[in-house]
Scaffold this motif. Structure first.
Motif, PDB file in Angstrom:
ATOM      1  N   ARG A  47       1.185  -1.150   0.032  1.00 41.11           N
ATOM      2  CA  ARG A  47      -0.012  -0.106  -0.082  1.00 41.11           C
ATOM      3  C   ARG A  47       1.184   1.327   0.084  1.00 41.11           C
ATOM      4  NH1 ARG A  47      -5.496   0.469   1.138  1.00 41.11           N
ATOM      5  NH2 ARG A  47      -5.242  -1.428  -0.073  1.00 41.11           N
ATOM      6  N   LYS A  48       1.863   0.955   0.642  1.00 41.98           N
ATOM      7  CA  LYS A  48       3.227   2.122   1.161  1.00 41.98           C
ATOM      8  C   LYS A  48       3.170   3.014  -0.131  1.00 41.98           C
ATOM      9  CE  LYS A  48       4.321   2.118   5.172  1.00 41.98           C
ATOM     10  NZ  LYS A  48       5.751   1.780   6.592  1.00 41.98           N
ATOM     11  N   ILE A  49       4.226   1.393  -1.327  1.00 45.94           N
ATOM     12  CA  ILE A  49       3.942   2.188  -2.404  1.00 45.94           C
ATOM     13  C   ILE A  49       3.290   2.597  -3.981  1.00 45.94           C
ATOM     14  CG2 ILE A  49       5.015   0.902  -4.971  1.00 45.94           C
ATOM     15  CD1 ILE A  49       6.760  -0.303  -3.152  1.00 45.94           C
ATOM     16  N   VAL A  76       2.845   6.276  -2.802  1.00 49.97           N
ATOM     17  CA  VAL A  76       3.516   6.773  -3.629  1.00 49.97           C
ATOM     18  C   VAL A  76       3.672   7.378  -4.664  1.00 49.97           C
ATOM     19  CG1 VAL A  76       6.323   6.885  -3.887  1.00 49.97           C
ATOM     20  CG2 VAL A  76       5.601   6.353  -2.063  1.00 49.97           C
ATOM     21  N   VAL A  77       3.047   6.428  -5.435  1.00 47.14           N
ATOM     22  CA  VAL A  77       2.904   6.488  -7.085  1.00 47.14           C
ATOM     23  C   VAL A  77       1.892   7.411  -7.316  1.00 47.14           C
ATOM     24  CG1 VAL A  77       2.018   5.065  -9.427  1.00 47.14           C
ATOM     25  CG2 VAL A  77       3.549   4.494  -7.783  1.00 47.14           C
ATOM     26  N   LEU A  78       0.701   6.995  -6.618  1.00 42.57           N
ATOM     27  CA  LEU A  78      -0.631   7.628  -7.023  1.00 42.57           C
ATOM     28  C   LEU A  78       0.325   9.530  -6.884  1.00 42.57           C
ATOM     29  CD1 LEU A  78      -3.509   8.527  -6.880  1.00 42.57           C
ATOM     30  CD2 LEU A  78      -3.750   8.107  -4.834  1.00 42.57           C
ATOM     31  N   ALA A  79       1.139   9.951  -5.904  1.00 44.76           N
ATOM     32  CA  ALA A  79       1.604  11.282  -5.733  1.00 44.76           C
ATOM     33  C   ALA A  79       2.097  11.538  -6.520  1.00 44.76           C
ATOM     34  CB  ALA A  79       2.220  11.123  -4.062  1.00 44.76           C
ATOM     35  N   VAL A  80       3.448  10.501  -7.262  1.00 45.35           N
ATOM     36  CA  VAL A  80       4.452  11.046  -8.145  1.00 45.35           C
ATOM     37  C   VAL A  80       3.469  11.350  -9.796  1.00 45.35           C
ATOM     38  CG1 VAL A  80       5.774  10.289 -10.069  1.00 45.35           C
ATOM     39  CG2 VAL A  80       6.116  10.084  -7.455  1.00 45.35           C
ATOM     40  N   PRO A 123      -3.613  10.668 -15.494  1.00 43.89           N
ATOM     41  CA  PRO A 123      -3.837  10.472 -14.336  1.00 43.89           C
ATOM     42  C   PRO A 123      -5.784   9.868 -13.991  1.00 43.89           C
ATOM     43  CG  PRO A 123      -4.606  12.173 -16.381  1.00 43.89           C
ATOM     44  CD  PRO A 123      -3.042  11.522 -16.389  1.00 43.89           C
ATOM     45  N   THR A 124      -5.566   9.347 -15.467  1.00 38.78           N
ATOM     46  CA  THR A 124      -6.943   8.137 -15.247  1.00 38.78           C
ATOM     47  C   THR A 124      -7.115   7.024 -14.322  1.00 38.78           C
ATOM     48  OG1 THR A 124      -8.146   8.812 -17.118  1.00 38.78           O
ATOM     49  CG2 THR A 124      -8.845   6.817 -16.391  1.00 38.78           C
ATOM     50  N   LEU A 125      -5.272   7.032 -14.503  1.00 36.57           N
ATOM     51  CA  LEU A 125      -4.342   6.151 -13.252  1.00 36.57           C
ATOM     52  C   LEU A 125      -4.414   5.724 -12.108  1.00 36.57           C
ATOM     53  CD1 LEU A 125      -3.314   2.841 -13.360  1.00 36.57           C
ATOM     54  CD2 LEU A 125      -1.070   4.342 -14.311  1.00 36.57           C
ATOM     55  N   GLY A 126      -4.583   7.420 -11.922  1.00 39.20           N
ATOM     56  CA  GLY A 126      -4.548   7.702 -10.462  1.00 39.20           C
ATOM     57  C   GLY A 126      -6.494   7.750  -9.910  1.00 39.20           C
ATOM     58  N   THR A 127      -7.625   7.130 -11.201  1.00 28.59           N
ATOM     59  CA  THR A 127      -9.205   7.745 -10.679  1.00 28.59           C
ATOM     60  C   THR A 127      -8.891   5.742 -10.142  1.00 28.59           C
ATOM     61  OG1 THR A 127      -9.932   9.600 -11.662  1.00 28.59           O
ATOM     62  CG2 THR A 127     -11.086   7.726 -11.644  1.00 28.59           C
ATOM     63  N   MET A 128      -8.781   4.826 -11.505  1.00 25.70           N
ATOM     64  CA  MET A 128      -8.327   3.846 -11.180  1.00 25.70           C
ATOM     65  C   MET A 128      -7.976   3.357  -9.710  1.00 25.70           C
ATOM     66  SD  MET A 128      -8.298   2.066 -14.781  1.00 25.70           S
ATOM     67  CE  MET A 128      -6.702   2.624 -15.623  1.00 25.70           C
ATOM     68  N   PHE A 129      -6.986   4.309  -9.246  1.00 28.84           N
ATOM     69  CA  PHE A 129      -6.552   3.668  -8.461  1.00 28.84           C
ATOM     70  C   PHE A 129      -6.932   4.011  -6.897  1.00 28.84           C
ATOM     71  CE2 PHE A 129      -3.819   5.450  -4.078  1.00 28.84           C
ATOM     72  CZ  PHE A 129      -3.466   3.844  -3.547  1.00 28.84           C
ATOM     73  N   LEU A 130      -7.674   5.131  -7.161  1.00 23.86           N
ATOM     74  CA  LEU A 130      -8.632   5.286  -5.601  1.00 23.86           C
ATOM     75  C   LEU A 130     -10.221   4.163  -5.524  1.00 23.86           C
ATOM     76  CD1 LEU A 130      -9.252   8.982  -6.877  1.00 23.86           C
ATOM     77  CD2 LEU A 130      -7.743   8.272  -4.729  1.00 23.86           C
ATOM     78  N   GLY A 131     -10.564   3.619  -7.099  1.00 21.46           N
ATOM     79  CA  GLY A 131     -11.622   2.022  -6.785  1.00 21.46           C
ATOM     80  C   GLY A 131     -10.711   1.779  -6.233  1.00 21.46           C
TER      81      GLY A 131
END
Length: 366
Positions: free
Chosen positions: A146-148, A151-155, A206-214
């Motif tokens: 989860r920590k990684i 970090v990926v989302l922030a990047v 950034p859509t990957l960021g949305t999928m990460f939130l999911g």
């Protein structure tokens, strides 16, 4: 072979997915056109606004369709991984399936977008191709601690925002310039200059960021916590995301723009996704109101089929209704409301097809 139990399917996710696809299919109701034909109606103006995309900055209900669909892909991933691991599949098999699915989504998106064109229309900004471009990376991210993931989302958010260097204008940003190079590498009817809506291929990042939130939400749904605890986490997350996204836009740091999927849009739309998820989880999985959402479940359990129907059969059904019934039955409330009744009939037929498939357990999967 693993003997771990199969994860239980949450009906709330199917209901939420069904709402998303219903909003997309409901474009046949043409509320925006009716609002123009009947000026002065607050209700029609409201419906028209929320069944169309905002011109650039801001958000309507229609703008939340694509982020919701992307978000739900992330929510479903932990359940999919658990199901396949329970069947004894190895990580190599899982990886092969994930990237195969990603490629299929990309190709299906291109195929549907090419309808009506004399040759393959290579474009990568629609919902399916955007998800496909990011799905393989989402899968790999789902295997990391989860920590990684954080970090990926922030990047993704900080790095994508920095790459634009505050240039968020339509057709004059990094993503637009990329497409002016990238899309012209493919055979085209004419040279690509710009996308009229401002949409861009690089929005898959950034859509990957949305999928990460999911993906985060899916992890919460599978972590063994009580329903009340999950609801609190979802509501708090929704509040933080909505406020942070809105503040970034209000302060002029990063505008909330869906068309180029700005980092603030990831946060703001992600907050709304958590709001919808909270509502459906409470209504269906906590309160047990399954019958109430059955019409949505019919659509949500066959979302890919619904998506394809919207591209392949809507025009066919619309023409058939006029051919066999004429215009008179749809104009009983006046010509201005004819598109609404005609669209309602089309929507009913589309739902009937999906209901027929649901009754016969015919589900289109990728």
């Amino acid at each position: 072979m693993s003997t771990s139990p199969q994860p239980e399917r949450l009906l709330s996710l199917d209901a939420y997915r069904g709402l998303v696809m219903l909003l997309m299919l409901a474009e046949v109701l043409h509320w925006e056109n009716i609002a123009k034909a009947v000026p002065g109606s607050v209700f029609l103006a409201f419906m028209g606004h929320h069944q169309s995309h905002v011109s650039w900055e801001g958000c309507s209900l229609h703008d939340l369709i694509q982020p919701s669909f992307s978000f739900l892909v992330g929510v479903a991933l932990p359940f999919s991984l658990a199901s396949r691991l329970a069947k004894g599949q190895s990580k190599v098999q899982l990886t092969r399936h994930a990237f195969g699915r990603a490629l299929t989504l990309i190709l299906l998106g291109i195929f549907l977008r090419s309808l009506g064109h004399p040759q393959t229309y290579f474009t990568f900004e629609d919902t399916l191709t955007q998800i496909g471009l990011g799905y393989g990376f989402l899968f790999l991210l789902g295997l990391t601690p989860r920590k990684i993931q954080w970090v990926v989302l922030a990047v993704i958010l900080v790095g994508y925002g920095a790459a634009f260097a505050m240039h968020w204008e339509k057709d004059s940003n990094l993503a637009a310039r990329f497409d002016q190079w990238f899309l012209n590498l493919f055979p085209r009817e004419e040279r690509f200059v710009h996308n009229e809506g401002g949409y861009a291929t690089l929005s898959f990042i950034p859509t990957l960021g949305t999928m990460f939130l999911g993906l985060l939400a899916g992890g919460v749904l599978r972590n063994g916590q009580s329903p009340q605890k999950r609801l609190k986490v979802f509501l708090l997350t929704a509040l933080v995301l909505l406020i942070s996204g809105a503040l970034l836009g209000a302060l002029g740091i990063c505008p909330v723009v869906k068309r180029i999927w700005t980092p603030s849009w990831v946060l703001f739309s992600g907050g709304w996704c958590f709001v919808f998820l909270t509502a459906f989880y409470y209504l269906v999985d906590v309160r047990g109101q399954k019958r109430l959402v059955f019409p949505l479940v019919v659509i949500g359990t066959n979302s890919i089929a619904a998506y394809c129907l919207s591209w392949l059969f809507v025009e066919l059904i619309e023409k058939a209704l006029y051919r066999h019934l004429g215009h008179t039955p749809f104009a009983i409330f006046g010509v201005a409301y004819e598109p609404l009744l005609h669209g309602a009939a089309t929507l009913t037929i589309l739902w009937g097809i999906l209901f027929w498939m649901h009754r016969r357990q015919l589900f289109l999967r990728i």
